[in-house]
Structure formats: structure tokens, C-alpha cells
Motif scaffolding. Structure first.
Motif, PDB file in Angstrom:
ATOM      1  N   UNK A  12      40.811   6.147  34.092  1.00 49.96           N
ATOM      2  CA  UNK A  12      39.387   6.496  33.472  1.00 49.96           C
ATOM      3  C   UNK A  12      38.951   5.414  32.497  1.00 49.96           C
ATOM      4  N   UNK A  13      37.642   5.820  32.363  1.00 47.47           N
ATOM      5  CA  UNK A  13      36.857   4.683  31.377  1.00 47.47           C
ATOM      6  C   UNK A  13      37.080   5.408  30.024  1.00 47.47           C
ATOM      7  N   UNK A  14      37.902   4.343  29.271  1.00 46.15           N
ATOM      8  CA  UNK A  14      38.080   4.800  27.849  1.00 46.15           C
ATOM      9  C   UNK A  14      37.072   3.920  26.838  1.00 46.15           C
TER      10      UNK A  14
ATOM     11  N   UNK B 106      35.227   9.756  31.799  1.00 48.82           N
ATOM     12  CA  UNK B 106      34.953   9.109  30.635  1.00 48.82           C
ATOM     13  C   UNK B 106      35.747   9.865  29.257  1.00 48.82           C
ATOM     14  N   UNK B 107      36.124   8.798  28.554  1.00 49.57           N
ATOM     15  CA  UNK B 107      36.539   9.181  27.493  1.00 49.57           C
ATOM     16  C   UNK B 107      35.885   8.329  26.173  1.00 49.57           C
ATOM     17  N   UNK B 108      35.536   9.034  25.258  1.00 44.70           N
ATOM     18  CA  UNK B 108      35.119   8.201  24.070  1.00 44.70           C
ATOM     19  C   UNK B 108      36.006   8.562  22.782  1.00 44.70           C
ATOM     20  N   UNK B 109      36.593   7.538  22.413  1.00 41.13           N
ATOM     21  CA  UNK B 109      37.813   7.596  21.350  1.00 41.13           C
ATOM     22  C   UNK B 109      37.869   6.301  20.470  1.00 41.13           C
ATOM     23  N   UNK B 110      37.463   6.461  19.024  1.00 39.85           N
ATOM     24  CA  UNK B 110      37.464   4.982  18.428  1.00 39.85           C
ATOM     25  C   UNK B 110      38.523   4.726  17.690  1.00 39.85           C
ATOM     26  N   UNK B 111      39.767   5.564  17.700  1.00 38.35           N
ATOM     27  CA  UNK B 111      40.999   5.177  17.269  1.00 38.35           C
ATOM     28  C   UNK B 111      41.671   4.167  18.443  1.00 38.35           C
ATOM     29  N   UNK B 112      42.037   3.149  17.923  1.00 38.30           N
ATOM     30  CA  UNK B 112      42.556   2.076  18.856  1.00 38.30           C
ATOM     31  C   UNK B 112      44.001   2.607  19.457  1.00 38.30           C
TER      32      UNK B 112
END
Length: 271
Positions: free
Chosen positions: A21-23, A2-8
């Protein structure tokens, strides 16, 4: 994974680098602890996946749980507004909330090595020790792995009590399908860079070098030229995606430095 990243732009980069992977592109403040259940490798403030790459370089076991998170450095950087914990980008409380709810066994993180960054780390250590973690840290620079610049950073690890783990044949765990600890396309890119460095070295003579053996010079507004990783260009005005690339590079960790820190942790377990 799992990755959390708010920049498109960066999130799209992650999907290209880590297919399957889950983004999650939401702000971390919207992430709920229950949504992280089932993910053995959780990367918050993921950037372009530097921590995952570092884990693979270091030989982190695929089935072993690990969280990573490099909280935004802007509130504590000497180049920023110096608002510290009053800055809206001070997101350690959110990271802390998720850790307190899910209690992962091992967490790696990184922060700028300014005086404010060291004070930040002291607070993080206190919070984590209150949750039952043992915390260790090191002040490392990119030059320590041969990079042509300093980029001084604080790397830290938190270990939950009773979390020591040893790989066992047949252990169930999440896998993303890569046949080796290093993703094929990243491995190929690194091989090409090494070959280019060796070719340039042979052309000018000198001792053998590696990935950081050569560099490009980036002219800056203060009249100085700073060394950057070869192949980082083009970053000139008008190039498509320039701003997104600059943000991605600027917020990224140096995976080779993080990998050396992770390897040191793994070696401490084996001793």
C-alpha cells in the motif's frame, strides 16, 4: 490503496500490516487532490489501518471506491482543551477540500460522541450535503460488539448521488493481493486471540465467548482499573515503543464496531 498518517511509528506499523500500500507520512494539509487519483481505497488520518480492517471484516467489495477518515478528536473531546474549531488539530476543512475536489462516491468517518463532537458532525453534514452527498450517522459504543469498555463514538457515512454500486464479474478494480477479505496476518492474530479466550473460558467455566471474552486490567492514576483488550501489554514505562503504541491504540477506532456500521450500510443497499 492509499494511507495518510503523519506519525512515523504508526506509518511503519501500516507498512508492516499492509505491504504494497502507499503510505504517505506528510501532514494531510500537504496532500493535493491530484495525488489521490488512481487509488480506489483512500484512508486519511489512517492510524493503524482500522478502517481498512473494518471494510474487510464487513465484506466491502475490493473494486469499489471508498474513502475513510476519522478526523482528530482532541479538539472535541471532553478530555482535551475544548478549543473546538479554533484548535489547530481541527482538520475537517482540509478533509472537506479533498472531498470537494475528488468527489469520492462513498465516505466513512468517525468522531468522538461528546456534545462538541455532535455539533462537529452537524457541520460536517451541512458541508457534505452542500456537495451533493446524503449523510447518515449512528452513535455506537465498543460494548455493542462485546468489548469490555464503552468508547462511545459517532460513525457516519456520506453517499454521493448516483453512487449505488453492484459487483459484477470481471469488474476492474484495485487489488492488494490478499486472497480473502481479511489480511492473513490479522486473521491469524485474531484466531490466536479467540483460541486464548476459549481456553481461559474453559478453565473458569461459563458460556462460550469470542475475541472480547477476556480482558486485561489497566491501573490508572485516579485509582481505578480499566479493562483493555487482552494482549495490549506490555505498555509499562521503559518498554521500547511504549509511547508510539499508546498513541496508536489511543487514536484507533474499534474495527468491529466500524464493521457493523459498514455492514448495515451494505444491507441498506441490498434492501
Amino acid at each position: 490503496m492509499y494511507f495518510n498518517e503523519h506519525e512515523p511509528y504508526v506509518a511503519a506499523w501500516l507498512r508492516n500490516l499492509w505491504p504494497g500500500a502507499a503510505v504517505d507520512e506528510r501532514s494531510i494539509v500537504e496532500v493535493q487532490p491530484a495525488e489521490l487519483v488512481g487509488h480506489r481505497r483512500v484512508h486519511l488520518f489512517a492510524g493503524i489501518g482500522g478502517w481498512e480492517y473494518a471494510l474487510r471484516l464487513a465484506g466491502w467489495p475490493e473494486g469499489r471506491e471508498v474513502w475513510t477518515g476519522s478526523c482528530p478528536c482532541q479538539p472535541f473531546s471532553s478530555a482535551g482543551r475544548n478549543d473546538g474549531v479554533l484548535d489547530e488539530r481541527h482538520l475537517w476543512p482540509t478533509f472537506h477540500r479533498l472531498i470537494a475536489e475528488r468527489h469520492p462516491s462513498i465516505i466513512f468517518g468517525e468522531q468522538v460522541a461528546s456534545a462538541a463532537g455532535r455539533a462537529w458532525l452537524a457541520g460536517v453534514r451541512t458541508d457534505l450535503e452542500g456537495l451533493g452527498y446524503a449523510v447518515g450517522a449512528a452513535d455506537l459504543c465498543a460494548a455493542s460488539v462485546g468489548a469490555p469498555h464503552i468508547r462511545q463514538r459517532l460513525y457516519w457515512v456520506a453517499e454521493s448521488a448516483g453512487s449505488r454500486w453492484s459487483a459484477r464479474p470481471g469488474r476492474d478494480g484495485e487489488t492488494d493481493g490478499w486472497p480473502s477479505p481479511e489480511p492473513r496476518r490479522l486473521r491469524d492474530a485474531r484466531g490466536l486471540a479467540d483460541a486464548r479466550s476459549e481456553r481461559r473460558r474453559q478453565e473458569r467455566g461459563g458460556p462460550p465467548g469470542g475475541f472480547w471474552d477476556t480482558y486485561d486490567l489497566l491501573p490508572c492514576r485516579d485509582g481505578k482499573a480499566r479493562r483493555v483488550e487482552p494482549g495490549s501489554f506490555p505498555l509499562a514505562h521503559g518498554v521500547p515503543g511504549r509511547v508510539g503504541r499508546l498513541r496508536a491504540y489511543g487514536n484507533a477506532i474499534i474495527p468491529q464496531v466500524a464493521a457493523s456500521f459498514v455492514r448495515a450500510y451494505l444491507e441498506s443497499e441490498a434492501s
